[in-house]
Design an enzyme around this catalytic site. Structure first.
Site, PDB file in Angstrom:
ATOM      1  N   SER A 134      17.831  58.020  72.632  1.00  0.00           N
ATOM      2  CA  SER A 134      16.542  57.526  73.097  1.00  0.00           C
ATOM      3  C   SER A 134      15.668  58.743  73.427  1.00  0.00           C
ATOM      4  CB  SER A 134      16.779  56.632  74.319  1.00  0.00           C
ATOM      5  OG  SER A 134      15.555  56.180  74.826  1.00  0.00           O
ATOM      6  N   TYR A 150       5.630  55.644  70.058  1.00  0.00           N
ATOM      7  CA  TYR A 150       6.937  56.272  70.292  1.00  0.00           C
ATOM      8  C   TYR A 150       7.456  55.929  71.684  1.00  0.00           C
ATOM      9  CZ  TYR A 150      10.601  59.846  70.358  1.00  0.00           C
ATOM     10  OH  TYR A 150      11.816  60.498  70.434  1.00  0.00           O
ATOM     11  N   LYS A 154      10.907  53.686  72.671  1.00  0.00           N
ATOM     12  CA  LYS A 154      12.066  54.254  73.379  1.00  0.00           C
ATOM     13  C   LYS A 154      12.277  53.543  74.727  1.00  0.00           C
ATOM     14  CE  LYS A 154      13.347  57.431  70.351  1.00  0.00           C
ATOM     15  NZ  LYS A 154      14.610  57.303  69.584  1.00  0.00           N
TER      16      LYS A 154
HETATM   17  N1  NAP Z   1      13.722  66.393  68.730  1.00  0.00           N
HETATM   18  C1  NAP Z   1      13.455  66.017  69.969  1.00  0.00           C
HETATM   19  O1  NAP Z   1      12.920  66.802  70.778  1.00  0.00           O
HETATM   20  C2  NAP Z   1      13.805  64.633  70.433  1.00  0.00           C
HETATM   21  C3  NAP Z   1      13.561  64.315  71.789  1.00  0.00           C
HETATM   22  C4  NAP Z   1      13.898  63.068  72.271  1.00  0.00           C
HETATM   23  C5  NAP Z   1      14.489  62.151  71.406  1.00  0.00           C
HETATM   24  N2  NAP Z   1      14.728  62.465  70.098  1.00  0.00           N
HETATM   25  C6  NAP Z   1      15.371  61.446  69.256  1.00  0.00           C
HETATM   26  O2  NAP Z   1      16.500  62.017  68.620  1.00  0.00           O
HETATM   27  C7  NAP Z   1      16.744  61.369  67.369  1.00  0.00           C
HETATM   28  C8  NAP Z   1      16.841  62.422  66.270  1.00  0.00           C
HETATM   29  O3  NAP Z   1      15.631  63.163  66.272  1.00  0.00           O
HETATM   30  P1  NAP Z   1      15.432  64.538  65.464  1.00  0.00           P
HETATM   31  O4  NAP Z   1      14.616  65.406  66.321  1.00  0.00           O
HETATM   32  O5  NAP Z   1      16.731  65.018  64.938  1.00  0.00           O
HETATM   33  O6  NAP Z   1      14.495  64.001  64.286  1.00  0.00           O
HETATM   34  P2  NAP Z   1      14.353  64.467  62.764  1.00  0.00           P
HETATM   35  O7  NAP Z   1      14.734  65.880  62.593  1.00  0.00           O
HETATM   36  O8  NAP Z   1      12.993  64.006  62.370  1.00  0.00           O
HETATM   37  O9  NAP Z   1      15.479  63.567  62.008  1.00  0.00           O
HETATM   38  C9  NAP Z   1      15.371  62.186  62.022  1.00  0.00           C
HETATM   39  C10 NAP Z   1      16.548  61.595  61.248  1.00  0.00           C
HETATM   40  O10 NAP Z   1      16.412  60.153  61.244  1.00  0.00           O
HETATM   41  C11 NAP Z   1      16.487  59.705  59.898  1.00  0.00           C
HETATM   42  N3  NAP Z   1      15.719  58.472  59.714  1.00  0.00           N
HETATM   43  C12 NAP Z   1      14.417  58.239  60.044  1.00  0.00           C
HETATM   44  N4  NAP Z   1      14.057  57.003  59.685  1.00  0.00           N
HETATM   45  C13 NAP Z   1      15.157  56.428  59.129  1.00  0.00           C
HETATM   46  C14 NAP Z   1      15.414  55.169  58.535  1.00  0.00           C
HETATM   47  N5  NAP Z   1      14.461  54.228  58.457  1.00  0.00           N
HETATM   48  N6  NAP Z   1      16.668  54.903  58.074  1.00  0.00           N
HETATM   49  C15 NAP Z   1      17.630  55.854  58.140  1.00  0.00           C
HETATM   50  N7  NAP Z   1      17.442  57.080  58.660  1.00  0.00           N
HETATM   51  C16 NAP Z   1      16.211  57.358  59.137  1.00  0.00           C
HETATM   52  C17 NAP Z   1      15.914  60.853  59.077  1.00  0.00           C
HETATM   53  O11 NAP Z   1      16.272  60.731  57.704  1.00  0.00           O
HETATM   54  P3  NAP Z   1      15.403  61.447  56.532  1.00  0.00           P
HETATM   55  O12 NAP Z   1      15.862  62.872  56.478  1.00  0.00           O
HETATM   56  O13 NAP Z   1      15.756  60.664  55.326  1.00  0.00           O
HETATM   57  O14 NAP Z   1      13.963  61.322  56.919  1.00  0.00           O
HETATM   58  C18 NAP Z   1      16.578  62.035  59.773  1.00  0.00           C
HETATM   59  O15 NAP Z   1      17.913  62.162  59.358  1.00  0.00           O
HETATM   60  C19 NAP Z   1      15.580  60.388  67.175  1.00  0.00           C
HETATM   61  O16 NAP Z   1      15.986  59.094  67.584  1.00  0.00           O
HETATM   62  C20 NAP Z   1      14.514  60.927  68.117  1.00  0.00           C
HETATM   63  O17 NAP Z   1      13.603  59.941  68.533  1.00  0.00           O
HETATM   64  C21 NAP Z   1      14.396  63.685  69.601  1.00  0.00           C
END
Ligand code: NAP
Length: 228
Positions: A134, A150, A154
């Site tokens: 989340s 967003y 969440k």
């Molecule tokens: N980065 C941060 O600072 C942060 C902070 C708080 C929460 N989060 C949460 O952590 C999680 C991962 O974030 P991240 O930073 O690693 O993001 P990211 O680098 O943008 O990666 C997102 C991942 O989700 C996949 N995805 C998106 N839509 C999808 C769908 N419809 N079906 C299947 N896969 C899908 C993407 O696949 P593709 O490669 O095919 O696009 C990618 O593998 C998310 O839930 C995000 O909201 C992140």
């Protein structure tokens, strides 16, 4: 050694979770949504520790096919990680409504549908856990502006997981939403606080330490309880 499912494992936190669980000797089932497995994941293959499956988290047929492919596999930890930041336009005065709906489909609805689809596999584990990545951006206790799509997706998934934790308590399934930190990924950007390695290490450690008493609580990647 456990069997772990990570959704959205092509890059970012999901990919690093896969690497971290593999390094700890777990079996990992990693999902990706592209037509072909991404090289980031195929590069990690080589032992029978890692299995790759296509999964578009908003597509019921894709979810059914994924669940069916698992046959009688047990799942110890399901990490609902796949997520999006939402549309470019998500202010109160300029909202991409379609994009907001899509954000809910991916960030809020899919984790519940996928958990239910994999329930029979989770029930085969002696200590099943569901972690949903989340964000503190959805915490009602924090006052902050903007990013309506967003933040609301969440906040809603936190509630979904709190309710699910209560409903799955009798089954012995631990359910927790987790804030992964502000992480240097495509989503988090270069200015973020922590690396994917720090975030993934923390989340994996948390997943190993959770007990039934923790179910229904919101945690940080550092293993602290987060205020709702
Ligand atoms: N980065 C941060 O600072 C942060 C902070 C708080 C929460 N989060 C949460 O952590 C999680 C991962 O974030 P991240 O930073 O690693 O993001 P990211 O680098 O943008 O990666 C997102 C991942 O989700 C996949 N995805 C998106 N839509 C999808 C769908 N419809 N079906 C299947 N896969 C899908 C993407 O696949 P593709 O490669 O095919 O696009 C990618 O593998 C998310 O839930 C995000 O909201 C992140």
């Amino acid at each position: 050694m456990g069997t772990i499912v990570v959704t959205g494992a092509s890059r970012g936190i999901g990919l690093e979770l896969v690497k971290t669980y593999l390094a700890k000797g777990d079996k990992v089932i990693a999902t990706y949504r592209s037509p072909e497995p991404p090289s980031t994941l195929t590069l990690l293959q080589g032992t029978n520790q890692l299995t790759l499956h296509p999964l578009e988290v908003t597509d019921s047929q894709s979810i059914e096919a994924f669940a069916a492919s698992l046959e009688d596999t047990h799942i110890d930890v399901l990490v609902n990680n796949a997520g999006i930041i939402g549309p470019d336009h998500q202010s109160y005065s300029d909202m991409d409504v379609q994009g907001w709906k899509q954000t809910f489909e991916i960030n809020t609805i899919a984790p519940l549908i996928i958990t239910n689809a994999l329930l029979s596999h989770l029930k085969k584990s002696r200590s099943p856990k569901v972690l949903t990545i989340s964000s503190q951006m959805g915490a009602l206790s924090r006052e902050s502006i903007g990013m309506f799509a967003y933040r609301s997706s969440k906040a809603a998934v936190n509630k979904v997981m709190q309710v699910l934790a209560l409903e799955l308590k009798a089954e012995g399934i631990i359910v927790c939403p987790v804030h992964p930190g502000w992480v240097k990924t495509d989503m988090g950007g270069d200015e973020a606080d922590i690396t994917v390695q720090e975030s993934a290490e923390g989340i994996v450690k948390l997943s190993q330490s959770l007990t039934m008493n923790d179910s229904g609580k919101f945690f940080t990647w550092e293993g602290h309880e987060h205020a709702w």
